[in-house]
Motif scaffolding. Structure first.
Motif, PDB file in Angstrom:
ATOM      1  N   ASN A 191       0.849  -1.195   0.000  1.00 13.96           N
ATOM      2  CA  ASN A 191       0.000   0.000   0.000  1.00 13.96           C
ATOM      3  C   ASN A 191       0.883   1.242   0.000  1.00 13.96           C
ATOM      4  O   ASN A 191       1.718   1.439   0.888  1.00 13.96           O
ATOM      5  N   ILE A 192       0.718   2.088  -1.001  1.00 17.35           N
ATOM      6  CA  ILE A 192       1.512   3.306  -1.156  1.00 17.35           C
ATOM      7  C   ILE A 192       0.632   4.493  -0.797  1.00 17.35           C
ATOM      8  O   ILE A 192      -0.406   4.729  -1.431  1.00 17.35           O
ATOM      9  N   VAL A 193       1.037   5.229   0.228  1.00 14.96           N
ATOM     10  CA  VAL A 193       0.283   6.369   0.724  1.00 14.96           C
ATOM     11  C   VAL A 193       0.938   7.650   0.207  1.00 14.96           C
ATOM     12  O   VAL A 193       2.132   7.884   0.421  1.00 14.96           O
ATOM     13  N   LEU A 194       0.163   8.480  -0.480  1.00  8.66           N
ATOM     14  CA  LEU A 194       0.701   9.688  -1.093  1.00  8.66           C
ATOM     15  C   LEU A 194       0.855  10.812  -0.074  1.00  8.66           C
ATOM     16  O   LEU A 194       0.147  10.862   0.946  1.00  8.66           O
ATOM     17  N   ASP A 195       1.765  11.730  -0.380  1.00  5.99           N
ATOM     18  CA  ASP A 195       2.059  12.846   0.518  1.00  5.99           C
ATOM     19  C   ASP A 195       0.856  13.792   0.603  1.00  5.99           C
ATOM     20  O   ASP A 195       0.037  13.868  -0.317  1.00  5.99           O
ATOM     21  N   ARG A 196       0.765  14.536   1.716  1.00  3.01           N
ATOM     22  CA  ARG A 196      -0.374  15.404   1.969  1.00  3.01           C
ATOM     23  C   ARG A 196       0.090  16.727   2.580  1.00  3.01           C
ATOM     24  O   ARG A 196      -0.194  17.042   3.733  1.00  3.01           O
ATOM     25  N   LEU A 197       0.808  17.532   1.810  1.00  2.00           N
ATOM     26  CA  LEU A 197       1.288  18.824   2.272  1.00  2.00           C
ATOM     27  C   LEU A 197       0.183  19.867   2.153  1.00  2.00           C
ATOM     28  O   LEU A 197      -0.497  19.943   1.132  1.00  2.00           O
ATOM     29  N   ASP A 198       0.024  20.687   3.186  1.00  2.00           N
ATOM     30  CA  ASP A 198      -0.892  21.832   3.082  1.00  2.00           C
ATOM     31  C   ASP A 198      -0.135  23.158   3.059  1.00  2.00           C
ATOM     32  O   ASP A 198      -0.741  24.229   3.066  1.00  2.00           O
ATOM     33  N   SER A 199       1.190  23.085   3.022  1.00  2.00           N
ATOM     34  CA  SER A 199       2.025  24.276   2.853  1.00  2.00           C
ATOM     35  C   SER A 199       3.435  23.804   2.521  1.00  2.00           C
ATOM     36  O   SER A 199       3.812  22.662   2.788  1.00  2.00           O
ATOM     37  N   GLY A 200       4.213  24.723   1.958  1.00  6.78           N
ATOM     38  CA  GLY A 200       5.598  24.403   1.667  1.00  6.78           C
ATOM     39  C   GLY A 200       5.752  23.398   0.539  1.00  6.78           C
ATOM     40  O   GLY A 200       4.824  23.120  -0.225  1.00  6.78           O
ATOM     41  N   GLY A 201       6.940  22.839   0.440  1.00  8.07           N
ATOM     42  CA  GLY A 201       7.229  21.879  -0.603  1.00  8.07           C
ATOM     43  C   GLY A 201       8.703  21.554  -0.630  1.00  8.07           C
ATOM     44  O   GLY A 201       9.441  21.786   0.340  1.00  8.07           O
ATOM     45  N   SER A 202       9.168  21.011  -1.751  1.00  2.00           N
ATOM     46  CA  SER A 202      10.571  20.664  -1.886  1.00  2.00           C
ATOM     47  C   SER A 202      10.947  20.596  -3.352  1.00  2.00           C
ATOM     48  O   SER A 202      10.096  20.401  -4.225  1.00  2.00           O
ATOM     49  N   VAL A 203      12.244  20.774  -3.611  1.00  2.00           N
ATOM     50  CA  VAL A 203      12.830  20.588  -4.933  1.00  2.00           C
ATOM     51  C   VAL A 203      14.087  19.754  -4.755  1.00  2.00           C
ATOM     52  O   VAL A 203      14.890  20.016  -3.847  1.00  2.00           O
ATOM     53  N   GLY A 204      14.253  18.746  -5.600  1.00  2.00           N
ATOM     54  CA  GLY A 204      15.424  17.890  -5.478  1.00  2.00           C
ATOM     55  C   GLY A 204      16.015  17.545  -6.826  1.00  2.00           C
ATOM     56  O   GLY A 204      15.321  17.547  -7.850  1.00  2.00           O
ATOM     57  N   ILE A 205      17.301  17.257  -6.824  1.00  2.00           N
ATOM     58  CA  ILE A 205      17.980  16.812  -8.030  1.00  2.00           C
ATOM     59  C   ILE A 205      19.022  15.785  -7.624  1.00  2.00           C
ATOM     60  O   ILE A 205      19.676  15.915  -6.578  1.00  2.00           O
ATOM     61  N   SER A 206      19.132  14.734  -8.418  1.00  2.00           N
ATOM     62  CA  SER A 206      20.179  13.744  -8.191  1.00  2.00           C
ATOM     63  C   SER A 206      20.803  13.376  -9.522  1.00  2.00           C
ATOM     64  O   SER A 206      20.155  13.429 -10.573  1.00  2.00           O
ATOM     65  N   HIS A 207      22.083  13.027  -9.467  1.00  2.00           N
ATOM     66  CA  HIS A 207      22.792  12.604 -10.676  1.00  2.00           C
ATOM     67  C   HIS A 207      23.777  11.513 -10.292  1.00  2.00           C
ATOM     68  O   HIS A 207      24.466  11.608  -9.268  1.00  2.00           O
ATOM     69  N   GLY A 208      23.822  10.470 -11.110  1.00  2.00           N
ATOM     70  CA  GLY A 208      24.742   9.381 -10.837  1.00  2.00           C
ATOM     71  C   GLY A 208      25.113   8.646 -12.103  1.00  2.00           C
ATOM     72  O   GLY A 208      24.528   8.866 -13.173  1.00  2.00           O
ATOM     73  N   LEU A 209      26.092   7.760 -11.980  1.00  2.00           N
ATOM     74  CA  LEU A 209      26.524   6.948 -13.117  1.00  2.00           C
ATOM     75  C   LEU A 209      27.235   5.715 -12.595  1.00  2.00           C
ATOM     76  O   LEU A 209      27.655   5.654 -11.428  1.00  2.00           O
ATOM     77  N   THR A 239     -10.432  25.154   5.529  1.00  2.00           N
ATOM     78  CA  THR A 239      -9.850  25.198   6.866  1.00  2.00           C
ATOM     79  C   THR A 239      -8.941  24.014   7.147  1.00  2.00           C
ATOM     80  O   THR A 239      -7.819  24.170   7.621  1.00  2.00           O
ATOM     81  N   ASP A 240      -9.431  22.813   6.811  1.00  2.00           N
ATOM     82  CA  ASP A 240      -8.680  21.612   7.172  1.00  2.00           C
ATOM     83  C   ASP A 240      -8.182  20.835   5.973  1.00  2.00           C
ATOM     84  O   ASP A 240      -7.549  19.780   6.136  1.00  2.00           O
ATOM     85  N   GLY A 241      -8.491  21.283   4.776  1.00  2.00           N
ATOM     86  CA  GLY A 241      -8.115  20.515   3.603  1.00  2.00           C
ATOM     87  C   GLY A 241      -6.722  20.850   3.083  1.00  2.00           C
ATOM     88  O   GLY A 241      -6.011  21.712   3.620  1.00  2.00           O
ATOM     89  N   PHE A 242      -6.318  20.161   2.033  1.00  2.00           N
ATOM     90  CA  PHE A 242      -5.003  20.389   1.433  1.00  2.00           C
ATOM     91  C   PHE A 242      -5.051  20.005  -0.045  1.00  2.00           C
ATOM     92  O   PHE A 242      -5.912  19.232  -0.499  1.00  2.00           O
ATOM     93  N   LEU A 243      -4.121  20.568  -0.789  1.00  2.00           N
ATOM     94  CA  LEU A 243      -3.864  20.175  -2.166  1.00  2.00           C
ATOM     95  C   LEU A 243      -2.355  20.074  -2.329  1.00  2.00           C
ATOM     96  O   LEU A 243      -1.634  21.052  -2.120  1.00  2.00           O
TER      97      LEU A 243
END
Length: 845
Positions: A191-209, A239-243
């Protein structure tokens, strides 16, 4: 006579005990006090607890429970753990690194199997694990890949269609769960539960070889460059929801672990004598490894108040294009008369060519619903839709039989599948005079599934003028893969109705129990019943005995019912042969004894101990046995050349020289043991965590059905299952897997060290004529390491390596290494890519 065990008694007992049917929730609670109303509501928990303390609902709709007091074994993995392990952007690869019971084989040179790779739980078939997203059934891939080894002929969920940065947590239920979740849950549930942010966020980058030195070529390679860019953002709804919305994009270059050619012209009908082929001797001609991939995801997860009720919705879109290579083709070939021939339309002239398979895989999942309280019941209604499209093309290829008229690019096939799902769930508390109320959950489900295959380009299966043995006798169809013909195309669908119920309660202060049952009615595969009983008894402080008994089932997929492929090749004397994998309902397959596919049936037993003798220490050991009846697998290929033309025509086989089909011929037994130990404590001013995970699962064949009498009646000998399929079912996956890990955090610094031992596997080939070489690939260790540093605020940098010491499997023996070209067998659980080094950065805001 073959005696076959059927779990009818268990079905009856469980149905009486449950007095009904069970519900499909596997997820977290929305409230640490109030029980969840449904799988979808249960998925919306927002907890930062450690995995051993995480609140989960596993096989029960009752009061929330933790991993330690669950009646069945569960692994709970946080989104950070998945992200740290998912340097390739693949969810399945991340789960393999941190979950002892899950494996993720990496196929190569296998057409669509290069792009759609299946994960296994407890060593069972990939399609015997049910995948949920936010507690709702996720749709499967559309293609039953016939060219892979592990998972051959199955249509499981493609876990890599789910974005890594969307995951808040993953729960892996390691137990038969058909009574709770329905078809496919024989090995367990992810069971995969998706994230539920109501503020903020993130940016990421990865590189490999990969920076590696494969012993087969004795040189340093740098390939497989992979870059993953991801972002997500959350905002309030009311009031209590999120997107929460997010996405990612992946750039992955291919890898190549082919060896040096030792004179392999015979592999593709090349000439031994023509000097234009001899010049390739000693070169690296093949490409064996990961494909080149471009792809990405878009996703959202949301929830908002709707009066006194709550509305919720999720969506995931995925698109991936993978370019893999087929075997090398020498420029000068041998025609049907035994003479050298140089095709006039070779893509690369006298340099030879490698046909490239280009698979476009697109995937869409949308789900929404409303939940609320009505008359003392917690109700939840939802509607979900999932679709998968596969478009398979060949480039850098030709149809020899068309000569100069042949194109160099071909559409091989288009396949798509759909799933429409409607659920209505209800739960309420009941008082039976116990210390705490019991919880009753009931509900119903409707599912409509469809599957369609579309033919390839006419040139991809054409028998051109040069195929006539009286002239040149050149091979028809596109090189690398031959397209689906109009006769192969199918368009089928079915409906499924299900009902379920479950009753759970604390029967005493130290005893918890749950009984459940389910019935599913398939319009094409009849009715299946499943039941389950589970308990947990804490017979001493912080030490508990747990166990379960259940039966589960897996209905045949529409892809297994409908897949039809045709291969055109030459047999002895240059005679053209038409070989088909046929649907079981086709007249040709029926003539040789094929019958409708029945659901697979399993009987599961599990017993285990859990303990928490010290603060921060969690221990569990579970043993299990799984009996599977009616295992769906591909039959042996039946040679029809002994039949006269009149016999073939009378049987409806006039156009075929050999066929095979899916069958329920095998009964299997899997037995095993799993152990998990986690410990976290303060150390040297920081936080130290150590963990151990071990799994052992042995598959064995209990019985194989006798060949249908139609075979012997037509002079065809042999059994339904051959050596290669026996190998696939029993010894092609590692029986053991051991993970030893440690992580440490001190102020801004962090570190991770993980060692994984994959058990041995065996490869068996049946080349015909009694030539059946095999090779055991010994157990191997892989060590992963990472260090991280938090620069300022929420910005983190990390560098690391997977397979730090660059371990490889043993090289393939001469009998199976394709004249040196196939230096390593892709069956190796450690993979064949060697060391992968990476760096990544993430900013949270």
């Amino acid at each position: 006579m073959i005696l076959r065990y059927k779990p009818h008694l268990l079905q009856t007992t469980m149905m009486v005990a449950a007095a009904g049917l069970s519900s499909p929730a596997l997820a977290q609670a929305t409230d640490p006090v109030t029980p969840p109303t449904s799988a979808a509501q249960a998925a919306q928990v927002d907890t930062q607890q450690a995995p051993e303390d995480a609140i989960v609902v596993t096989g029960t709709r009752g009061a929330p429970r933790t991993v330690l007091d669950s009646p069945v074994p569960i692994d709970v993995l946080t989104g950070d753990q998945i992200s740290d392990a998912g340097t390739s952007g693949e969810v399945a690869q991340a789960l393999q690194l941190i979950t002892p019971s899950l494996n993720f084989p990496r196929q190569s040179n296998s057409g669509s199997g290069d792009a759609i790779r299946a994960a296994q739980l407890r060593g069972l078939s990939p399609d015997q694990t049910l995948v949920l997203v936010n507690g709702r059934r996720y749709h499967t891939t559309s293609t039953p890949n016939l060219e892979t080894k592990v998972g051959r002929g199955t249509t499981p969920v493609d876990l890599n269609t789910i974005p890594v940065n969307a995951i808040r947590r993953v729960e892996v239920l390691r137990d038969g769960a058909g009574a709770q979740y329905g078809s496919d849950a024989i090995a367990g549930v992810v069971n995969i539960v998706l994230d539920r942010l109501d503020s903020g966020g993130s940016v990421g980058i990865s590189h490999g070889l990969n920076i590696t030195e494969p012993g087969a070529i004795d040189e340093t390679l740098r390939d497989g460059r992979t870059t993953v860019l991801d972002a997500k953002l959350g905002t309030k709804l009311g009031t209590d929801g999120f997107l929460t919305v997010g996405g990612d994009y992946i750039w992955q270059e291919g890898t190549n672990r082919a060896g040096f050619d030792e004179g392999g012209q015979f592999l593709t009908g090349g000439s031994y004598t023509d000097p234009r082929n001899d010049r390739f001797f000693g070169e690296r001609l093949f490409k064996v490894g990961d494909p080149k991939v471009r792809g990405g995801h878009l996703w959202l997860n949301s929830e908002a108040a709707l009066g006194d009720a709550t509305a919720y919705a999720t969506a995931i879109f995925h698109s991936r294009k993978a370019r893999g290579s087929n075997f090398f083709r020498w420029p000068v070939i041998v025609d049907g008369n035994g003479n050298d021939y140089l095709p006039p339309n070779l893509p690369n002239g006298l340099d030879g060519f490698r046909p490239e398979g280009v698979v476009r895989n697109r995937d869409l999942s949308i789900s929404g619903g409303v939940r609320g309280d009505v008359g003392g019941w917690k109700l939840d209604g939802s509607l979900s839709y999932g679709r998968n499209w596969i478009n398979y093309r060949l480039e850098e290829s030709i149809n020899y039989s068309l000569g100069a008229a042949s194109p160099n690019e071909f559409l091989i096939a288009k396949i798509r599948s759909d799933q429409l799902l409607a659920n209505l769930d209800a739960t309420r508390e009941l008082s039976f005079g116990l210390a705490e109320p019991a919880t009753l959950a009931i509900g119903a489900e409707f599912r409509r599934e469809s599957w369609k295959s579309t033919p390839g380009d006419p040139a991809s299966y054409a028998v051109g003028p040069l195929a006539d043995p009286a002239t040149l006798g050149l091979q028809p169809g596109s090189q690398g893969a031959q397209g689906l013909t109009p006769e192969d195309s199918r368009d089928i669908n079915r409906t499924v109705l299900a009902a379920y119920a479950e009753l759970s309660a604390n029967l005493a202060p130290t005893l918890f129990g749950v009984v459940a049952g389910r019935v599913e009615r398939y319009s094409d595969a009849g009715t299946s019943l499943a039941g389950k009983a589970a308990f947990r008894w804490e017979f001493a402080p912080d030490i508990a005995l747990r166990g379960s008994v259940s039966n589960s089932f897996k209905a045949p997929s529409l892809g297994q019912r409908g897949i039809s492929t045709t291969v055109l090749t030459f047999g002895e004397g240059g005679v053209l042969r038409r070989v088909g994998t046929l649907p079981v309902d086709s007249p040709a397959a029926r003539a040789l004894g094929a019958s409708d596919l029945d659901p697979e049936k399993s009987f599961n037993l599990s017993v285990g101990l859990t303990a928490s003798p010290l603060r921060g220490l969690r221990l569990s050991v579970d043993a299990f046995r799984i009996l599977v009846d009616n295992r769906i697998t591909l039959s042996e290929r039946f040679d029809l050349t002994g039949l006269t033309p009149a016999q073939r025509t009378a049987l409806g086989l006039g156009t075929y020289d050999a066929i095979n089909f899916f069958t329920n011929a095998v009964d299997l037994k899997t037995r095993g043991i799993e152990a998990v130990a986690d410990y976290r404590t303060g150390f040297a001013g920081g936080s130290l965590g150590v963990n151990l995970g071990y799994s052992y699962a042995k598959n064995s064949i209990r019985s194989v059905d006798a060949p249908p009498p139609e075979l012997a009646a037509n002079g065809i000998s042999g059994g339904l299952i051959g050596l290669e399929e026996t190998n696939t079912l029993t010894t092609a996956v590692p029986r053991t897997k051991l993970i030893l890990g440690a992580d440490y955090e001190l102020n801004r610094f962090g570190g991770l060290l993980r060692a994984t031992r994959f058990g041995s596997v065996t490869r068996v080939f049946d080349f015909g004529g009694g030539f059946t070489p095999s090779q055991k690939i010994p157990a191997q260790w892989s060590v992963d390491a990472e260090v991280s540093y938090k620069l300022f605020g929420e910005t983190t940098l990390a560098i690391g390596a997977n397979n730090l010491f660059d371990n490889y499997p043993d090289q393939s023996i001469p009998d199976i290494n394709g004249a040196g070209n196939l230096a390593y067998d892709i069956l190796s659980p450690i993979g064949i890519n060697g060391r992968f080094v990476y760096a990544r950065a993430r900013v949270n805001f």
